[in-house]
Design a protein around this motif. Structure first.
Motif, short mmCIF file in Angstrom:
data_model
loop_
_atom_site.label_atom_id
_atom_site.label_comp_id
_atom_site.label_asym_id
_atom_site.label_seq_id
_atom_site.Cartn_x
_atom_site.Cartn_y
_atom_site.Cartn_z
N SER A 190 -3.33 -7.71 -15.62
CA SER A 190 -4.48 -7.98 -14.73
C SER A 190 -4.83 -6.80 -13.84
CB SER A 190 -4.21 -9.22 -13.86
OG SER A 190 -3.95 -10.35 -14.67
N ILE A 191 -4.30 -5.60 -14.14
CA ILE A 191 -4.61 -4.40 -13.35
C ILE A 191 -5.11 -3.32 -14.30
CG2 ILE A 191 -3.70 -2.60 -11.83
CD1 ILE A 191 -1.60 -4.58 -10.87
N THR A 192 -6.22 -2.70 -13.92
CA THR A 192 -6.76 -1.58 -14.70
C THR A 192 -6.56 -0.30 -13.90
OG1 THR A 192 -8.42 -2.99 -15.76
CG2 THR A 192 -8.79 -0.60 -15.80
N SER A 193 -5.85 0.63 -14.47
CA SER A 193 -5.57 1.90 -13.79
C SER A 193 -6.70 2.89 -14.06
CB SER A 193 -4.24 2.48 -14.28
OG SER A 193 -4.31 2.79 -15.67
N GLY B 243 -6.32 -1.55 -1.72
CA GLY B 243 -6.27 -0.13 -1.37
C GLY B 243 -6.55 0.79 -2.54
N GLU B 244 -5.76 1.90 -2.58
CA GLU B 244 -5.95 2.93 -3.59
C GLU B 244 -5.66 2.37 -4.99
OE1 GLU B 244 -7.04 5.97 -3.21
OE2 GLU B 244 -7.26 5.78 -1.02
N ASP B 245 -6.35 2.98 -5.97
CA ASP B 245 -6.14 2.57 -7.36
C ASP B 245 -4.81 3.13 -7.89
OD1 ASP B 245 -8.53 1.19 -7.61
OD2 ASP B 245 -9.65 3.03 -8.05
N VAL B 246 -4.31 2.46 -8.90
CA VAL B 246 -3.15 2.96 -9.63
C VAL B 246 -3.63 4.02 -10.61
CG1 VAL B 246 -1.33 2.38 -11.28
CG2 VAL B 246 -1.90 0.80 -9.42
N VAL B 247 -3.00 5.20 -10.55
CA VAL B 247 -3.40 6.31 -11.42
C VAL B 247 -2.33 6.51 -12.48
CG1 VAL B 247 -4.00 8.77 -11.53
CG2 VAL B 247 -4.61 7.41 -9.50
N SER C 177 0.80 -1.23 0.00
CA SER C 177 0.00 0.00 0.00
C SER C 177 0.83 1.28 0.00
CB SER C 177 -0.92 0.01 1.23
OG SER C 177 -0.14 -0.04 2.43
N ASP C 178 2.15 1.18 0.13
CA ASP C 178 2.99 2.38 0.17
C ASP C 178 2.95 3.12 -1.16
OD1 ASP C 178 3.86 2.17 2.79
OD2 ASP C 178 5.58 0.91 2.28
N THR C 179 2.67 4.41 -1.07
CA THR C 179 2.69 5.25 -2.27
C THR C 179 4.06 5.92 -2.40
OG1 THR C 179 1.92 7.23 -1.13
CG2 THR C 179 0.24 5.72 -1.99
N PHE C 180 4.32 6.44 -3.59
CA PHE C 180 5.60 7.11 -3.82
C PHE C 180 5.73 8.33 -2.92
CE2 PHE C 180 8.55 9.98 -5.89
CZ PHE C 180 9.53 9.14 -6.41
N SER D 66 0.85 8.81 -11.03
CA SER D 66 0.82 9.89 -10.04
C SER D 66 1.46 9.40 -8.74
CB SER D 66 -0.62 10.34 -9.78
OG SER D 66 -1.34 9.32 -9.09
N THR D 67 1.98 10.34 -7.95
CA THR D 67 2.73 9.97 -6.75
C THR D 67 1.85 9.40 -5.64
OG1 THR D 67 2.57 12.28 -5.99
CG2 THR D 67 4.58 11.63 -7.17
N ASN D 68 0.52 9.48 -5.75
CA ASN D 68 -0.36 8.87 -4.74
C ASN D 68 -0.77 7.45 -5.13
OD1 ASN D 68 -2.04 9.52 -6.83
ND2 ASN D 68 -3.57 10.59 -5.59
N SER D 69 -0.10 6.87 -6.12
CA SER D 69 -0.35 5.49 -6.52
C SER D 69 0.53 4.55 -5.70
CB SER D 69 -0.05 5.29 -8.00
OG SER D 69 -0.86 6.10 -8.81
N PRO D 70 0.03 3.35 -5.34
CA PRO D 70 0.86 2.36 -4.64
C PRO D 70 1.98 1.89 -5.57
CG PRO D 70 -1.24 1.39 -5.29
CD PRO D 70 -1.35 2.85 -5.58
N VAL D 71 3.21 2.01 -5.11
CA VAL D 71 4.37 1.79 -5.98
C VAL D 71 4.48 0.33 -6.42
CG1 VAL D 71 6.87 1.96 -6.16
CG2 VAL D 71 5.59 3.69 -4.90
N CYS D 72 4.30 -0.61 -5.49
CA CYS D 72 4.48 -2.03 -5.83
C CYS D 72 3.41 -2.52 -6.80
CB CYS D 72 4.47 -2.88 -4.56
SG CYS D 72 5.93 -2.62 -3.51
N VAL D 73 2.19 -2.04 -6.61
CA VAL D 73 1.12 -2.42 -7.54
C VAL D 73 1.38 -1.80 -8.91
CG1 VAL D 73 -1.37 -2.40 -7.96
CG2 VAL D 73 -0.50 -2.63 -5.62
#
Length: 524
Positions: free
Chosen positions: A380-383, A330-334, A302-305, A340-347
């Motif tokens: 398998s991920i939709t941003s 958690g939060e979606d990948v943007v 869940s860690d974001t940049f 965007s820097t509020n995206s979870p980095v690992c995802v």
């Protein structure tokens, strides 16, 4: 030979070339013999003051014709001298070609101050090859005319070779030595060989043909060989002792020679040096060194940049756990490739294709943002999409007044380097947020591309006296930390003096935001 009465004769006495008038009764008509070189034969029993003329019909005088003169035997000492001079001339000609090849290497190189100096002297290689070909042609003519046709034109052809090939090659080599000093051996060796040939040729002509020369010619020959000898001796001493700089004054440039094989390029935006080759056909991709090299930041799914690295345009080494694709809620990948820097980095790393659900290590690159974070489906991920401003909008790139965002915690790998993060502001005060990417896609991969260069006038803006490299203008394209340059014209050595942060004003750097980041022109 025998006289008319069968007696022995004395030594043959040459009369020289003249018209001999007939005086004997055998020539009643008073006709004259053809002009020739006549040898009068004096019998041993004849009075000492008498010379007997023989009937042309009985004794044929020996005549030295042009054909006879060609067949005369040249003394072996002179043949040896001429052979050694010819061999030395051949060596000079070969070295001219070698120097031409080394001069050609400067084309497209331009990796240090020597290359820059030579770049300001166009046409050296063309002049060198022209003079070398003239020398080769002289040798070819010498084989045809002297050896095959036995014509006495050796000295004429040697003079042509010396004055129109060897000496001009030596002058070009002297120019190259002046700028390259000890860095190039071929021009120096060629110059020394030409000086040696000049000394040998002048001394040869002075000794062998001094009796035929006037006083002025003798003085010129003596001055020529003595000058060449002194110049060669001084040059050899300076070259061997590495003191040519006392003549060239290269130490005053403040730019010592470095045996570079690539061009050192300073990227002021990220405060880093890179070594880049000149290549008009292919760019050089850049892998920036992580700020926490050797100490990866261990992230959760869940860690974001922003939460880990704050506002940063630096690369960071990260470690991600396994199972983020299945377990994360958690939060979606943007974004798509640029996030965007509020995206979870690992995802985002799984979405970008640099990691799988098994986790692992990778490098995430901080950068300036884009006006629109696109939506896409990958792995398998939709941003999701996020629009901040219109694309192709003029923006101002400013230095932030205060440091924003948290400092990286210990988990992020320690203290961050203090690199100023540019603030990108669209019309109306809309701030383009920071972003990150993984440097693995065509539209995000960072690069520096030194395409071509050209020499500009010494009166052009930005050219500095005493800094010859500032007369060389490079055409550069680059993409670093989300800022792009496209066919930008940059003077060598002048990048640090150009503004890094500029406003979108007339006459200033023109920056616009597009799909891949900030595209600037005029900032260098």
């Amino acid at each position: 030979l025998r006289g008319a009465g069968g007696g022995a004769t004395s030594a043959v006495v040459p009369f020289g070339s003249r018209k001999a008038e007939a005086t004997s009764s055998n020539d009643p008509a008073g006709q004259t013999q053809a002009e020739s070189r006549i040898l009068a034969v004096v019998p041993s029993d004849a009075p000492s003051d008498s010379v007997i003329k023989y009937d042309e019909g009985k004794v044929v005088p020996w005549q030295i014709s042009a054909a006879d003169s060609k067949e005369q035997v040249v003394p072996w000492q002179r043949r040896c001298e001429e052979g050694l001079l010819l061999a030395l001339a051949v060596v000079c000609n070969v070295l001219c070609y070698v120097t031409y090849a080394s001069t050609r290497e400067f084309h497209g190189r331009l990796y240090d101050v020597i290359d820059a100096q030579v770049a300001l002297l166009p046409g050296l290689d063309i002049a060198m090859i022209v003079f070398a070909v003239v020398g080769t042609a002289s040798f070819g003519m010498m084989i045809i005319l002297v050896e095959c046709n036995k014509l006495l034109v050796y000295h004429e052809l040697m003079n042509i070779m010396l004055y129109f090939s060897a000496i001009p090659c030596g002058v070009v080599c002297a120019i190259i030595v002046y700028f390259t000093e000890q860095t190039q051996w071929a021009p120096f060796v060629t110059l020394m060989a030409v000086l040696l040939l000049t000394v040998a040729w002048c001394i040869h002509n002075r000794l062998r043909y001094g009796y035929e020369l006037g006083v002025l010619s003798k003085i010129v020959l003596d001055i020529s060989w003595l000058t060449a000898l002194i110049f060669g001796g001084i040059l050899l001493i300076l070259f061997a002792s590495n003191t040519l700089k006392f003549i060239t004054k290269s130490d005053r440039l403040g730019c010592p020679f470095s045996d570079n094989v690539k061009m050192p390029v300073y990227a002021s935006l990220i405060q880093s040096w890179y070594c880049v080759s000149w290549d008009s056909g292919q760019r050089m991709d850049i892998e920036r060194a992580p700020a926490n090299k050797g100490k990866p930041a261990r992230l959760s799914c869940s860690d974001t940049f922003l939460s880990v690295f704050g506002v940063s345009i630096e690369p960071h080494l990260i470690e991600c756990p396994a199972g983020c694709l299945i377990n994360y809620q958690g939060e979606d990948v943007v974004g798509c490739g640029i996030y965007s820097t509020n995206s979870p980095v690992c995802v985002a790393a799984i979405h970008g294709g640099v990691l799988t659900d098994n986790g692992g290590s990778t490098t995430v690159y901080g950068r300036v943002g884009v006006p629109r974070f696109q939506r896409c489906s990958r792995n398998s991920i939709t941003s999701v999409e996020s629009v901040i401003a219109k694309e192709n909008t003029a923006v101002s790139v400013k230095r932030p007044a205060v440091k924003v965002g948290p400092f990286p915690p210990k988990a992020a790998g320690g203290v961050r380097r203090l690199i100023s993060v540019p603030l990108v502001v669209a019309p109306g005060g809309v701030e383009i947020p920071q972003a990150f990417h993984f440097n693995n896609m065509e539209h995000t991969r960072e690069f520096i591309w030194l395409q071509t260069y050209e020499v500009v006038s010494s009166t052009s803006p930005g050219v500095e006296d005493g800094k010859p490299w500032t007369r060389i203008q490079a055409t550069v394209s680059a993409r670093l930390a989300g800022v792009e340059l496209n066919n930008e014209k940059i003077l060598l050595g002048a990048a640090l003096a150009q503004p890094q942060f500029t406003a979108a004003e007339p006459g200033k750097a023109n920056c616009r935001v597009d799909t891949n980041g900030v595209l600037c022109g005029g900032a260098g």
